[in-house]
Motif scaffolding. Structure first.
Motif, PDB file in Angstrom:
ATOM      1  N   GLN A  75       0.833  -1.203   0.000  1.00 28.19           N
ATOM      2  CA  GLN A  75       0.000   0.000   0.000  1.00 28.19           C
ATOM      3  C   GLN A  75       0.868   1.252   0.000  1.00 28.19           C
ATOM      4  OE1 GLN A  75      -3.477   0.212  -0.280  1.00 28.19           O
ATOM      5  NE2 GLN A  75      -2.893   2.340  -0.649  1.00 28.19           N
ATOM      6  N   ALA A  76       1.957   1.216   0.765  1.00 31.41           N
ATOM      7  CA  ALA A  76       2.872   2.360   0.784  1.00 31.41           C
ATOM      8  C   ALA A  76       3.495   2.570  -0.597  1.00 31.41           C
ATOM      9  CB  ALA A  76       3.963   2.148   1.828  1.00 31.41           C
ATOM     10  N   ALA A  77       3.816   1.472  -1.290  1.00 32.42           N
ATOM     11  CA  ALA A  77       4.377   1.570  -2.637  1.00 32.42           C
ATOM     12  C   ALA A  77       3.348   2.159  -3.603  1.00 32.42           C
ATOM     13  CB  ALA A  77       4.826   0.195  -3.112  1.00 32.42           C
ATOM     14  N   LYS A  78       2.097   1.740  -3.461  1.00 30.85           N
ATOM     15  CA  LYS A  78       1.028   2.285  -4.294  1.00 30.85           C
ATOM     16  C   LYS A  78       0.865   3.781  -4.044  1.00 30.85           C
ATOM     17  CE  LYS A  78      -3.885   1.686  -5.389  1.00 30.85           C
ATOM     18  NZ  LYS A  78      -5.130   0.901  -5.090  1.00 30.85           N
ATOM     19  N   ASN A  79       0.906   4.172  -2.772  1.00 27.96           N
ATOM     20  CA  ASN A  79       0.779   5.589  -2.420  1.00 27.96           C
ATOM     21  C   ASN A  79       1.943   6.411  -2.973  1.00 27.96           C
ATOM     22  OD1 ASN A  79      -1.515   4.864  -1.024  1.00 27.96           O
ATOM     23  ND2 ASN A  79      -0.552   4.950   0.988  1.00 27.96           N
ATOM     24  N   THR A  80       3.108   5.793  -3.075  1.00 26.60           N
ATOM     25  CA  THR A  80       4.283   6.470  -3.611  1.00 26.60           C
ATOM     26  C   THR A  80       4.164   6.662  -5.117  1.00 26.60           C
ATOM     27  OG1 THR A  80       5.676   5.563  -1.844  1.00 26.60           O
ATOM     28  CG2 THR A  80       6.814   6.336  -3.810  1.00 26.60           C
ATOM     29  N   GLY A  81       3.379   5.791  -5.769  1.00 25.48           N
ATOM     30  CA  GLY A  81       3.177   5.937  -7.205  1.00 25.48           C
ATOM     31  C   GLY A  81       3.584   4.749  -8.043  1.00 25.48           C
ATOM     32  N   PHE A  82       4.090   3.695  -7.423  1.00 22.93           N
ATOM     33  CA  PHE A  82       4.455   2.500  -8.179  1.00 22.93           C
ATOM     34  C   PHE A  82       3.195   1.847  -8.736  1.00 22.93           C
ATOM     35  CE2 PHE A  82       8.284   3.047  -5.666  1.00 22.93           C
ATOM     36  CZ  PHE A  82       9.270   2.739  -6.595  1.00 22.93           C
ATOM     37  N   GLY A  83       3.285   1.378  -9.972  1.00 25.59           N
ATOM     38  CA  GLY A  83       2.106   0.833 -10.628  1.00 25.59           C
ATOM     39  C   GLY A  83       2.110  -0.660 -10.789  1.00 25.59           C
ATOM     40  N   GLN A  84       3.280  -1.289 -10.694  1.00 30.20           N
ATOM     41  CA  GLN A  84       3.397  -2.739 -10.900  1.00 30.20           C
ATOM     42  C   GLN A  84       3.945  -3.372  -9.616  1.00 30.20           C
ATOM     43  OE1 GLN A  84       5.431  -5.855 -14.124  1.00 30.20           O
ATOM     44  NE2 GLN A  84       5.630  -3.651 -14.433  1.00 30.20           N
ATOM     45  N   ILE A  85       3.040  -3.723  -8.706  1.00 31.64           N
ATOM     46  CA  ILE A  85       3.433  -4.178  -7.370  1.00 31.64           C
ATOM     47  C   ILE A  85       3.079  -5.649  -7.205  1.00 31.64           C
ATOM     48  CG2 ILE A  85       3.125  -3.819  -4.888  1.00 31.64           C
ATOM     49  CD1 ILE A  85       2.199  -0.916  -5.671  1.00 31.64           C
ATOM     50  N   LEU A  86       4.061  -6.434  -6.796  1.00 31.09           N
ATOM     51  CA  LEU A  86       3.855  -7.849  -6.503  1.00 31.09           C
ATOM     52  C   LEU A  86       4.004  -8.027  -4.999  1.00 31.09           C
ATOM     53  CD1 LEU A  86       5.768  -7.557  -9.289  1.00 31.09           C
ATOM     54  CD2 LEU A  86       5.125  -9.956  -9.436  1.00 31.09           C
ATOM     55  N   THR A  87       3.006  -8.621  -4.372  1.00 35.08           N
ATOM     56  CA  THR A  87       2.947  -8.637  -2.908  1.00 35.08           C
ATOM     57  C   THR A  87       3.151 -10.041  -2.362  1.00 35.08           C
ATOM     58  OG1 THR A  87       1.357  -6.826  -3.019  1.00 35.08           O
ATOM     59  CG2 THR A  87       1.590  -7.943  -0.907  1.00 35.08           C
ATOM     60  N   ALA A  88       4.084 -10.180  -1.434  1.00 35.77           N
ATOM     61  CA  ALA A  88       4.364 -11.469  -0.796  1.00 35.77           C
ATOM     62  C   ALA A  88       3.470 -11.655   0.430  1.00 35.77           C
ATOM     63  CB  ALA A  88       5.843 -11.556  -0.419  1.00 35.77           C
ATOM     64  N   SER A  89       3.703 -12.749   1.119  1.00 32.40           N
ATOM     65  CA  SER A  89       2.814 -13.182   2.210  1.00 32.40           C
ATOM     66  C   SER A  89       3.076 -12.501   3.537  1.00 32.40           C
ATOM     67  CB  SER A  89       2.925 -14.699   2.387  1.00 32.40           C
ATOM     68  OG  SER A  89       4.283 -15.068   2.633  1.00 32.40           O
ATOM     69  N   GLY A  90       4.108 -11.640   3.606  1.00 33.48           N
ATOM     70  CA  GLY A  90       4.306 -10.885   4.838  1.00 33.48           C
ATOM     71  C   GLY A  90       5.627 -11.111   5.535  1.00 33.48           C
ATOM     72  N   ASP A  91       6.450 -12.040   5.036  1.00 32.58           N
ATOM     73  CA  ASP A  91       7.741 -12.258   5.680  1.00 32.58           C
ATOM     74  C   ASP A  91       8.831 -12.449   4.631  1.00 32.58           C
ATOM     75  OD1 ASP A  91       7.429 -14.865   4.759  1.00 32.58           O
ATOM     76  OD2 ASP A  91       6.904 -15.674   6.713  1.00 32.58           O
ATOM     77  N   ALA A  92      10.075 -12.527   5.104  1.00 23.55           N
ATOM     78  CA  ALA A  92      11.223 -12.584   4.196  1.00 23.55           C
ATOM     79  C   ALA A  92      11.225 -13.855   3.356  1.00 23.55           C
ATOM     80  CB  ALA A  92      12.512 -12.479   5.005  1.00 23.55           C
ATOM     81  N   LEU A  93      10.809 -14.962   3.924  1.00 27.82           N
ATOM     82  CA  LEU A  93      10.767 -16.214   3.162  1.00 27.82           C
ATOM     83  C   LEU A  93       9.761 -16.119   2.022  1.00 27.82           C
ATOM     84  CD1 LEU A  93      10.960 -18.884   6.023  1.00 27.82           C
ATOM     85  CD2 LEU A  93      12.755 -18.271   4.383  1.00 27.82           C
ATOM     86  N   GLY A  94       8.599 -15.537   2.313  1.00 28.99           N
ATOM     87  CA  GLY A  94       7.585 -15.366   1.283  1.00 28.99           C
ATOM     88  C   GLY A  94       8.060 -14.446   0.177  1.00 28.99           C
ATOM     89  N   LEU A  95       8.786 -13.396   0.557  1.00 23.55           N
ATOM     90  CA  LEU A  95       9.292 -12.458  -0.442  1.00 23.55           C
ATOM     91  C   LEU A  95      10.366 -13.119  -1.305  1.00 23.55           C
ATOM     92  CD1 LEU A  95       9.194  -9.585  -1.556  1.00 23.55           C
ATOM     93  CD2 LEU A  95      10.894  -8.930   0.147  1.00 23.55           C
ATOM     94  N   THR A  96      11.222 -13.916  -0.692  1.00 23.97           N
ATOM     95  CA  THR A  96      12.238 -14.644  -1.451  1.00 23.97           C
ATOM     96  C   THR A  96      11.582 -15.567  -2.471  1.00 23.97           C
ATOM     97  OG1 THR A  96      13.713 -14.616   0.465  1.00 23.97           O
ATOM     98  CG2 THR A  96      14.236 -16.168  -1.283  1.00 23.97           C
ATOM     99  N   ALA A  97      10.536 -16.264  -2.036  1.00 18.63           N
ATOM    100  CA  ALA A  97       9.833 -17.172  -2.936  1.00 18.63           C
ATOM    101  C   ALA A  97       9.192 -16.422  -4.095  1.00 18.63           C
ATOM    102  CB  ALA A  97       8.781 -17.957  -2.152  1.00 18.63           C
ATOM    103  N   LEU A  98       8.618 -15.260  -3.804  1.00 20.11           N
ATOM    104  CA  LEU A  98       7.955 -14.469  -4.846  1.00 20.11           C
ATOM    105  C   LEU A  98       8.973 -13.978  -5.875  1.00 20.11           C
ATOM    106  CD1 LEU A  98       5.331 -13.132  -5.865  1.00 20.11           C
ATOM    107  CD2 LEU A  98       5.877 -11.180  -4.400  1.00 20.11           C
TER     108      LEU A  98
END
Length: 246
Positions: free
Chosen positions: A87-110
């Motif tokens: 949401q913060a990225a969207k508010n900043t203006g980014f248009g192509q956002i991929l969202t992980a499950s909430g932790d570092a492992l999930g982000l690594t997987a994404l």
């Protein structure tokens, strides 16, 4: 209920507004404060890159004063660790956002799922802060993901006067303490270990953002401490609603 919020001032104020809307009485205890180095992020973004990764909304707040320089990069894919950061990225203006499950492992997987986007010539840029855990970077390295890390903010310990601690923890009994990070847990319990605070906190419910943070709760408070099922404020608030019966 009287709820102590251990977040930095700016994010703590947003949490306090949510708590007030639920009928609670929040008390801010900002154990850390951010120092931004947005110029480092802008410098790193000027080099060839394929995508951006962010594990905290604080990294995006570090870019608040660089709107013009950031504009050319807002079309790049951005990997966010969870919903609040997305949401913060969207508010900043980014248009192509991929969202992980909430932790570092999930982000690594994404990121690994989208590794075809990345190359040595156009790597992932990780906009990071200090202190931080190593799980994400270690995961990227183990997966052979090309990336560069840029420290664009620091969280520094705040100089909390004794009177502020006494107001938050002694003058009126707290019902709940919300703990959002390992650093906050260490800082809070370094203060709370003093006998006068330990006695006042004996009946307090501690709600931690993760099991990792829960593991840092001293044994004398452990029976009154619980961890969110996922590392998000929304999950912490679910526990709070269960505890308060609302």
């Amino acid at each position: 209920m009287r709820i102590v919020v251990t977040r930095p001032q700016r994010s703590g104020e947003r949490t306090a507004a949510k708590l007030e809307a639920l009928g609670h009485r929040p008390v801010l205890l900002p154990l850390f404060h951010p120092i931004h180095h947005g110029e480092r992020a802008i410098s790193a973004l000027s080099a060839p890159l394929a995508a951006i990764a962010v594990t905290s909304a604080e990294a995006l707040r570090a870019l608040d004063t660089f709107e013009e320089q950031l504009a050319p990069h807002l079309s790049k894919p951005l990997f966010a660790v969870g919903g609040a950061t997305a949401q913060a990225a969207k508010n900043t203006g980014f248009g192509q956002i991929l969202t992980a499950s909430g932790d570092a492992l999930g982000l690594t997987a994404l990121v690994t799922e989208h590794r075809a986007l990345l190359s040595e010539g156009q790597p992932l840029i990780y906009l990071a802060g200090r202190p931080r855990g190593s799980v994400f970077e270690e995961g990227l390295a183990a997966a052979g993901i090309p990336f560069r890390t840029v420290d664009c903010y620091e969280m520094l310990p705040s100089n909390i006067p004794e009177t502020m601690l006494e107001t938050a923890l002694l003058d009126t009994a707290a019902d709940v303490v919300l703990i959002y990070s390992s650093e906050a847990a260490r800082a809070f319990f370094s203060h709370a270990s003093a006998e006068k605070y330990a006695a006042a906190l004996a009946a307090v419910q501690f709600i931690c953002i993760s099991r990792n943070v829960l593991s840092l709760v001293p044994e004398i408070f452990r029976s009154k401490a619980i961890a969110a099922e996922e590392p998000s404020e929304a999950a912490m608030f679910e526990l709070l609603c269960q505890y308060s019966g609302t």
